[in-house]
Design an enzyme around this catalytic site. Sequence first.
Site, mmCIF file in Angstrom:
data_model
loop_
_atom_site.group_PDB
_atom_site.id
_atom_site.type_symbol
_atom_site.label_atom_id
_atom_site.label_comp_id
_atom_site.label_asym_id
_atom_site.label_seq_id
_atom_site.Cartn_x
_atom_site.Cartn_y
_atom_site.Cartn_z
ATOM 1 N N ASP A 162 0.845 -1.199 0.000
ATOM 2 C CA ASP A 162 0.000 0.000 0.000
ATOM 3 C C ASP A 162 0.879 1.247 0.000
ATOM 4 O OD1 ASP A 162 -1.797 2.012 0.426
ATOM 5 O OD2 ASP A 162 -2.411 1.353 2.425
ATOM 6 N N LYS B 164 0.035 3.690 -2.238
ATOM 7 C CA LYS B 164 -0.852 4.701 -2.855
ATOM 8 C C LYS B 164 -0.072 5.501 -3.901
ATOM 9 C CE LYS B 164 -3.965 4.931 1.078
ATOM 10 N NZ LYS B 164 -3.207 4.198 2.112
ATOM 11 N N ASP C 12 2.075 9.240 -9.160
ATOM 12 C CA ASP C 12 3.088 10.087 -9.792
ATOM 13 C C ASP C 12 2.941 10.044 -11.314
ATOM 14 O OD1 ASP C 12 5.576 11.604 -10.067
ATOM 15 O OD2 ASP C 12 6.048 10.887 -8.055
HETATM 16 O O1 O7M Z 1 -8.100 -0.864 10.646
HETATM 17 P P1 O7M Z 1 -7.252 0.387 10.720
HETATM 18 O O2 O7M Z 1 -8.049 1.625 10.729
HETATM 19 O O3 O7M Z 1 -6.236 0.322 11.811
HETATM 20 O O4 O7M Z 1 -6.352 0.399 9.391
HETATM 21 C C1 O7M Z 1 -6.875 0.618 8.129
HETATM 22 C C2 O7M Z 1 -5.810 0.469 7.094
HETATM 23 O O5 O7M Z 1 -6.350 0.748 5.827
HETATM 24 C C3 O7M Z 1 -4.618 1.409 7.265
HETATM 25 O O6 O7M Z 1 -3.472 0.738 6.777
HETATM 26 C C4 O7M Z 1 -4.962 2.570 6.363
HETATM 27 O O7 O7M Z 1 -3.811 3.211 5.875
HETATM 28 C C5 O7M Z 1 -5.701 1.866 5.224
HETATM 29 N N1 O7M Z 1 -6.705 2.677 4.530
HETATM 30 C C6 O7M Z 1 -7.697 3.319 5.221
HETATM 31 O O8 O7M Z 1 -7.836 3.179 6.430
HETATM 32 N N2 O7M Z 1 -8.572 4.116 4.529
HETATM 33 C C7 O7M Z 1 -8.533 4.300 3.207
HETATM 34 O O9 O7M Z 1 -9.348 5.008 2.653
HETATM 35 C C8 O7M Z 1 -7.550 3.626 2.474
HETATM 36 C C9 O7M Z 1 -6.690 2.774 3.140
HETATM 37 C C10 O7M Z 1 -5.909 1.918 2.326
HETATM 38 O O10 O7M Z 1 -5.593 0.802 2.591
HETATM 39 O O11 O7M Z 1 -5.623 2.422 1.153
HETATM 40 C C11 O7M Z 1 -5.213 1.592 0.180
#
Ligand code: O7M
Length: 221
Positions: free
Chosen positions: A63, A65, A68
Amino acid sequence: MSEIHRKTGVILALDVTKKEEALLISKEVAGFVDAIKIGYPLVLGTGLSIAKDLSKIAPVIADFKVADIPNTDRLICEHVFSAGCDAVIVQGFTGSDSLMECVKTANEFQRKVFVVAEMSHPGGDYFFTDAVSKEIAALAKKAGAFGIVAPATRPERVKELRAVIGKDLKIISPGVGAQGGSAADTIKAGADWVIVGRSIYGAKDPKAEAEKIKKEIEKLI
Ligand code: O7M
């Protein structure tokens, strides 16, 4: 390299920062999750080599994201896949050329791309408006992505985005537990997997917590 198959419907978001803890938790919950999502917290804490260690336990989703220009995206994706990650998460708002470069690179490595369509936090729908999210989801489909990321905190949005992409693409949904979303509601709305971080890795008994979520999803089938 391993395929991501839906058995439990749960993806672990492994946002710890120490290698020993990451490996311990992953081994404990291995039977209850279908993949492990790693991101900046763990990779900045331990180095990208953690991907190879974890890939012996479960498929790994990187992940980063990625957001670029096409050339930089390709360099990032090549690095991620060479490190042993089975999939990468990228942003779609960069446009079709950037997104297509990520998918092209993934195809060369026989790996997968997930595209963020809308985010789960309270401010997540400020720029990811209804129209924008749907357009990104449609672009993800057109570009040949494996799936999209949609918010478990807004199951109605998961449902709407599912309608945009149809059955071919997968939906992975973060926001269950710590952010207030429900695993059952999210799967019912059309997600293939819920992404769960703190509720599992922050629990006294991560294995019991992962098993609980797996069972909650199993009941729906
Ligand atoms: O269960 P949590 O809240 O501790 O973790 C959620 C995970 O999902 C954490 O790694 C976040 O960075 C990711 N995430 C989100 O919480 N919200 C989003 O909109 C997108 C992500 C994600 O995984 O994006 C790919």
